[in-house]
Design a protein around this motif. Sequence first.
Motif, PDB file in Angstrom:
ATOM      1  N   GLU A 289       9.675 -27.046 -20.805  1.00  0.00           N
ATOM      2  CA  GLU A 289      10.291 -26.855 -22.120  1.00  0.00           C
ATOM      3  C   GLU A 289      10.646 -25.382 -22.323  1.00  0.00           C
ATOM      4  N   GLY A 290      11.803 -25.136 -22.930  1.00  0.00           N
ATOM      5  CA  GLY A 290      12.231 -23.778 -23.223  1.00  0.00           C
ATOM      6  C   GLY A 290      13.072 -23.135 -22.146  1.00  0.00           C
ATOM      7  N   THR A 291      13.304 -23.869 -21.035  1.00  0.00           N
ATOM      8  CA  THR A 291      14.106 -23.306 -19.933  1.00  0.00           C
ATOM      9  C   THR A 291      15.510 -23.901 -19.894  1.00  0.00           C
ATOM     10  N   GLU A 292      15.873 -24.659 -20.919  1.00  0.00           N
ATOM     11  CA  GLU A 292      17.155 -25.360 -20.920  1.00  0.00           C
ATOM     12  C   GLU A 292      18.336 -24.387 -20.978  1.00  0.00           C
ATOM     13  N   GLU A 293      19.383 -24.721 -20.242  1.00  0.00           N
ATOM     14  CA  GLU A 293      20.628 -23.952 -20.265  1.00  0.00           C
ATOM     15  C   GLU A 293      21.794 -24.934 -20.253  1.00  0.00           C
ATOM     16  N   GLU A 294      22.675 -24.825 -21.241  1.00  0.00           N
ATOM     17  CA  GLU A 294      23.829 -25.719 -21.321  1.00  0.00           C
ATOM     18  C   GLU A 294      24.995 -25.120 -20.540  1.00  0.00           C
ATOM     19  N   ILE A 295      25.578 -25.927 -19.651  1.00  0.00           N
ATOM     20  CA  ILE A 295      26.669 -25.471 -18.799  1.00  0.00           C
ATOM     21  C   ILE A 295      27.916 -26.302 -19.076  1.00  0.00           C
ATOM     22  N   PRO A 296      28.984 -25.695 -19.594  1.00  0.00           N
ATOM     23  CA  PRO A 296      30.228 -26.452 -19.801  1.00  0.00           C
ATOM     24  C   PRO A 296      30.811 -26.920 -18.464  1.00  0.00           C
ATOM     25  N   CYS A 297      31.224 -28.179 -18.413  1.00  0.00           N
ATOM     26  CA  CYS A 297      31.834 -28.735 -17.198  1.00  0.00           C
ATOM     27  C   CYS A 297      32.521 -30.040 -17.565  1.00  0.00           C
ATOM     28  N   ASP A 298      33.348 -30.555 -16.670  1.00  0.00           N
ATOM     29  CA  ASP A 298      33.970 -31.858 -16.911  1.00  0.00           C
ATOM     30  C   ASP A 298      33.540 -32.914 -15.894  1.00  0.00           C
ATOM     31  N   THR A 299      32.726 -32.501 -14.920  1.00  0.00           N
ATOM     32  CA  THR A 299      32.307 -33.441 -13.872  1.00  0.00           C
ATOM     33  C   THR A 299      30.882 -33.113 -13.417  1.00  0.00           C
ATOM     34  N   LEU A 300      30.072 -34.146 -13.281  1.00  0.00           N
ATOM     35  CA  LEU A 300      28.741 -34.016 -12.685  1.00  0.00           C
ATOM     36  C   LEU A 300      28.710 -34.882 -11.438  1.00  0.00           C
ATOM     37  N   VAL A 301      28.509 -34.247 -10.292  1.00  0.00           N
ATOM     38  CA  VAL A 301      28.446 -34.960  -9.014  1.00  0.00           C
ATOM     39  C   VAL A 301      26.986 -35.096  -8.602  1.00  0.00           C
TER      40      VAL A 301
END
Length: 461
Positions: A289-301
């Motif tokens: 918990e507390g290590t989350e980072e949101e990464i903008p993208c349009d595809t998850l492989v």
Amino acid sequence: FPYTTLFRSNWGFLRKIFVTSVKAAGSLQEQFGMKPGNEREQMEMKAEKAKVLHTDVVIVGGGPAGLAAAVQLYDEGITDLLILEREHALGGILKQCIHDGFGLTRFGESLSGPEYAARFIKEVEKRKIPYVTDTTVINVTPDHEVQAAHESGMIIAKAKAVVLTMGCRERTRGALAIPGTRPAGVITAGVAQAYINLQNRMPGKEVVILGSGDIGLIMARRLTLEGAHVIGVYEINPIPSGLPRNIEQCLHDYDIPLHLGYTVSDIKGTDRVTSVVVSKVDKKLQVIEGTEEEIPCDTLVLSVGLIPENELTLGAGAVLTPATSGAIVDEYFETTVPGIFAAGNVLHVHDLVDFVSLEAEAMARGIKRYLEGSRYEAVIDVKTGRNVGHTVPQKLTGKEDVTLSLRVRGPQKNAKITVRQGNHVVAQKLVKNALPANMIELPIKSNQIIGTASLEVSVDE
């Protein structure tokens, strides 16, 4: 629209598929009782009643393992064969693997996937080994009856021996239970590979890859070469799961970052992926918990592992092992059901296709012994000890020399791998850098095996 409409509207195309396959099969056309010129009428009649074929060996799957087994069986004198393949063409997954690196062990030269497959397809056609494509095997019984569905109707093949070479499939998002919405843009590495290499379609522009399996690493490079931006590869384990050469050639050479000890903890987006949340994990692989980072993208492989395709194996009554999710076999690659054999990725996931072919060729020699009546009971168990994840085979007859295929659980430098039977050392091998991603082969001499006591394979401290 109705099922019948699909087949009628595409009859010319489907007819070509079937007739081409049957012509390549030679005597198979006679077994179907078909004559050139009125195939459509005959196929409609055959659809009402299953056609029963009789053959020595049925091979389920026309990928690298099935092709290699067929050629070797033919060369061993077993010529009454039939290959059943569910896709439109032989070759399996190799058809979409356009990168090179295949064949260095088996042929002594670097080939692309299609080139490697073509070598074996050419040998199959040269020997006129019968095969039928666009055919889905739906059941294999313990008494060697193979039931398959083809657009002409049901096919039932009764064989003296059955070869299971169905390969493996990818783990999907459902298997991972990743939280979040269900937008488009979440695909496996194999699907991304098929989109680009077979359909000439880009799956996305801003890409995050979860998992460092070999297909994912190769697709990181492929996507980059096609103009996509691969933001990074995130691996939940503390070490990569792909081959070291792929880490170097596919990531480092293209400045694609590899993040170890991370996972995707959330997926966001409505119609299409808009971002993913990555988080660090602890030693128990749980999100911190507390290590989350949101990464903008349009595809998850997703490149999070492969699973042997063993529904048919279970249906045939063979026992699987949790260590590989494949069948338990002896040194002849015979499963716990007499006369049913397995090799390749359906047995255990390989890191190199060359080893798949070599394993299938060894299996073919075992099938010949079985058909000749030279069968021994496998009474010696092969168990795993310290830092060994699994071995293949898991049982031995002890009648012939054998090569164990194994993987270590964790990386270890200067690993001395030892096979013991009680206090007796049966075989040893020193591996300078043992990695879970690399399959290790360890030869065992039958004259070093004493009695029927079990063997244990371990890495010495």
